[in-house]
Design an enzyme around this catalytic site. Structure first.
Site, mmCIF file in Angstrom:
data_model
loop_
_atom_site.group_PDB
_atom_site.id
_atom_site.type_symbol
_atom_site.label_atom_id
_atom_site.label_comp_id
_atom_site.label_asym_id
_atom_site.label_seq_id
_atom_site.Cartn_x
_atom_site.Cartn_y
_atom_site.Cartn_z
ATOM 1 N N GLU A 62 -0.327 -14.370 6.794
ATOM 2 C CA GLU A 62 -1.321 -15.182 6.057
ATOM 3 C C GLU A 62 -0.370 -16.087 5.049
ATOM 4 O OE1 GLU A 62 -5.038 -12.403 5.531
ATOM 5 O OE2 GLU A 62 -3.374 -12.216 3.932
ATOM 6 N N ASP A 233 -9.536 -6.121 3.517
ATOM 7 C CA ASP A 233 -8.963 -7.572 3.168
ATOM 8 C C ASP A 233 -8.837 -8.399 4.218
ATOM 9 O OD1 ASP A 233 -6.943 -6.283 4.378
ATOM 10 O OD2 ASP A 233 -5.512 -6.549 2.653
#
Length: 346
Positions: A62, A233
């Site tokens: 990410e 998450d």
């Protein structure tokens, strides 16, 4: 730090550890909490976007960017739960802080350790506003790399000093207890989740498996508990039974990201949630009574990394805990980059 146009201060893992230890772990966390809370208070000044994620069957990579108009920050971070089998970290990261006025980086730093610290600091900030007043006992379900940081941040900011630990791998709990010896905790290792949550005012779930797991079930959640859900998450990765979410008042960082990645991915897209920054600035209430179940659906947001980068840059001044990294080209004539290359050959 001497201003040189080609040089960016670089904080290695070794220097980050030395910086943290020179300040003191609890003081570092306490001061970092203040930076995180300050940036939540000016939430509306930030550019906000859900992180850019590249998912694979093994994990996720990410990028997490944000800017307050004066500085720009981003973090590169991965999450690969199977990495521990190969002796690797589940999460690794690095980050950059830059000057918006000229685009030049002003800090390049490791963020594997720093992410653990900022995640714990954010949890503690949320708990100060959402947990029962005077809470001292916390259950930690999942005793991997994040667990000690969570415990110490809660101790530093709100006074938690009793821990109830559970992990499916008892060796992880033993590791956690061993690492926290000398920090003033009363620590019990439990044989299951049910035992761990008994008497706990705060329940932190921080597991790593990339799946829709049921780490905490509805029957274990009594009135008045604050749940700090850290492990869920990314899409398809949750820890809480959906029934808990329907009973709790849910607080989140950035709803467009949390609805994709957090526990609330199990609920309808219009299920009501409260943004944490609104509680911090006083627009909305957090905990309203002693029987309320509060849930911080924590997925981590770019402003928290920005806070951590700001804090580290401020603390570096006058220290030796960085290197001068020759990262940026600085030709004598800014228009003659090719000439700089040719002169290097000579």
């Amino acid at each position: 730090m001497t201003p040189k146009l080609n040089v960016v201060p670089f904080v290695s893992v070794d220097h980050m550890m030395k910086l943290v230890l020179s300040i003191g772990i609890e003081r570092f966390l306490l001061e970092l909490c203040a930076y995180v809370e300050d940036d939540f208070r000016r939430w509306e000044s930030f550019d906000k976007v859900a992180r850019v994620a590249a998912h694979s069957p093994d994990g996720v990579i990410e990028l997490m960017p944000t800017s307050d108009g004066a500085a720009y920050g981003f973090k590169y971070v991965n999450g690969h739960p199977k990495n521990t089998r190969d002796g690797r970290q589940t999460v690794t990261a690095f980050g950059v802080l830059a000057d918006v006025a000229n685009g030049y980086p002003v800090l390049f730093t490791e963020m594997t350790i720093l992410t653990a610290l900022r995640t714990a600091a954010t949890s503690a900030v949320a708990a100060r506003h959402l947990a029962p007043k005077g809470a001292r006992t916390m259950a930690i379900i999942g005793n991997g790399a994040q667990s000690e940081f969570q415990a110490l941040a809660m101790k530093a900011l709100i006074g938690v000093d009793r821990l109830r630990l559970y992990d499916i791998d008892r060796a992880a709990s033993e590791k956690c207890r061993r690492n926290l010896q000398g920090f003033g905790f009363d620590i019990a290792i439990c044989d299951g989740t049910e035992e761990a949550v008994q008497g706990a005012e705060i329940v932190t779930t921080v597991t790593a498996d990339k799946q829709n797991a049921t780490i905490l079930t509805d029957n274990l959640v009594g009135a008045g508990i604050h749940i700090n859900a850290v492990g869920g998450d990314c899409p398809g990765k949750t820890e809480l039974q959906a029934a808990i979410l329907r009973r709790a008042d849910i607080f989140v960082e950035y709803p467009p990201q949390t609805r994709i990645e957090g526990e609330i991915q199990q609920l309808s897209p219009d299920h009501p949630v409260t943004e944490l920054w609104r509680v911090i600035v006083g627009d909305l209430q957090g905990r309203t009574d002693g029987r309320q179940i509060t849930l911080f659906d924590s997925v981590g947001f770019a402003t928290e990394d920005f806070s951590a980068l700001r804090y580290v840059r401020d603390k570096l001044a006058g220290t030796a805990f960085y290197e001068e990294l020759d990262l940026l080209a600085d030709p004598d004539d800014p228009r003659d980059l090719f000439g700089m290359l040719l002169r290097a050959a000579a």
